[in-house]
Design an enzyme around this catalytic site. Structure first.
Site, PDB file in Angstrom:
ATOM      1  N   SER A 186      -6.644  -0.690  -0.762  1.00 49.01           N
ATOM      2  CA  SER A 186      -5.704  -1.885  -1.207  1.00 49.01           C
ATOM      3  C   SER A 186      -5.967  -3.128  -0.679  1.00 49.01           C
ATOM      4  O   SER A 186      -5.594  -3.900  -1.398  1.00 49.01           O
ATOM      5  CB  SER A 186      -4.121  -1.230  -0.875  1.00 49.01           C
ATOM      6  OG  SER A 186      -3.960   0.026  -1.120  1.00 49.01           O
ATOM      7  N   HIS A 232      -2.133  -4.815   2.631  1.00 46.69           N
ATOM      8  CA  HIS A 232      -1.919  -5.615   1.432  1.00 46.69           C
ATOM      9  C   HIS A 232      -1.731  -7.102   1.802  1.00 46.69           C
ATOM     10  O   HIS A 232      -2.361  -8.055   1.078  1.00 46.69           O
ATOM     11  CB  HIS A 232      -0.561  -5.036   0.896  1.00 46.69           C
ATOM     12  CG  HIS A 232      -0.536  -3.677   0.186  1.00 46.69           C
ATOM     13  ND1 HIS A 232       0.238  -3.143  -0.779  1.00 46.69           N
ATOM     14  CD2 HIS A 232      -1.478  -2.650   0.364  1.00 46.69           C
ATOM     15  CE1 HIS A 232      -0.220  -1.971  -1.013  1.00 46.69           C
ATOM     16  NE2 HIS A 232      -1.257  -1.616  -0.393  1.00 46.69           N
TER      17      HIS A 232
END
Length: 281
Positions: A186, A232
């Site tokens: 991610s 993220h």
């Protein structure tokens, strides 16, 4: 006027040979003024840039025939590790997952980045256990990577992916509980999202769909339980900042600025890791 190779980019410069409008990314320095890549490539000019016949990306990298080669390699690495996890099980995952500092009862020892296992900062960014998690990240890597890689070139794109993944892991290490494990690509995917925003702005594209996509991605990040928002956000910020430096570097000092930006980001990550390690140990 708009550049004949980049119709969305305004310019006030024309090629001294054919008088076509050219933007800064297309200018080749000549004895008098600037020439376009077509004139230099056709031998009608006297450009002085090395590799002038080689088309260049927005960031100055070489244009490759396969604009997704590095993306394919990254997906292949993720797939290989995913299959290894399915075959070897938790013991293999325990050796590579991102974890700060914890006692592992399976291995019977203390493990983590704070214990000297710095490789976890990168290996965890290529590791997946859940099928849905793997498929979602690989789709993001394939789709957004297919947009970003041709714009940056292979070397700069590879550096962006590695530094985005590293930055995501570094922020996880800095802010997350030391015994909390995390894994997944991610950080790299969100680094590509950040890069896409900068590239779209640089190309003067309509930013509304891009920003909508970013907003939805961030909502999903904070709305879903069990998601490592640190990875993220770390990847997103690193990808955006690094891409800005890559595509806005002055042509005369492009290499210096680009290498310097990569080095500075690496130093920031190193500082976060060292600071957290001192705090934990």
């Amino acid at each position: 006027m708009h550049c004949y190779r980049h119709p969305d980019v305004e310019t006030g410069i024309r090629c001294t040979r054919c008088e076509k409008p050219i933007c800064p990314d297309c200018m080749v320095s000549a004895s008098v003024g600037f020439q376009c890549p077509d004139c230099v490539r056709g031998g009608s000019g006297t450009g002085h840039a090395p590799d002038a016949n080689q088309p260049r990306t927005l960031a100055g990298g070489r244009v490759a025939a396969d604009g997704r080669l590095v993306t394919k390699i990254l997906i292949a690495v993720n797939l290989a590790l995913f299959l290894a996890v399915q075959v070897a099980g938790d013991r293999f995952t325990d050796e590579l997952v991102m974890i700060g500092f914890a006692y592992n009862p399976v291995l019977g020892e203390v493990v983590g980045v704070a214990d000297g296992e710095w490789y976890r900062l990168l290996t965890s960014a290529f590791l997946h256990q859940d099928v849905a998690h793997f498929v979602f990240n690989m789709l993001g890597l394939w789709i957004i990577g297919g947009i970003v890689e041709p714009e940056l070139g292979r070397i700069r794109y590879a550096a962006l992916c590695l530094l985005s993944g590293l930055s995501g892991s570094a922020l996880v290490y800095l802010l997350d509980a030391p015994n909390q494990a995390s894994l997944g690509a991610s950080g790299i995917v969100y680094g590509l999202i950040g890069s896409w925003v900068v590239l779209a702005r640089r190309r003067r594209y309509d930013m509304r769909p891009v920003l909508l996509f970013v907003a939805i991605s961030l909502v999903l990040t904070f709305a879903r339980p069990g998601v490592s928002w640190e990875a993220h956000i770390g990847g997103l910020v690193a990808g955006a900042v690094l891409t800005y430096a890559l595509v806005h570097a002055p042509r005369a000092r492009r290499a210096l600025v680009q290498y310097g930006a990569c080095g500075l980001l690496l130093l920031i990550d190193l500082g976060m890791v060292l600071g957290r390690t001192v705090a934990l140990t």
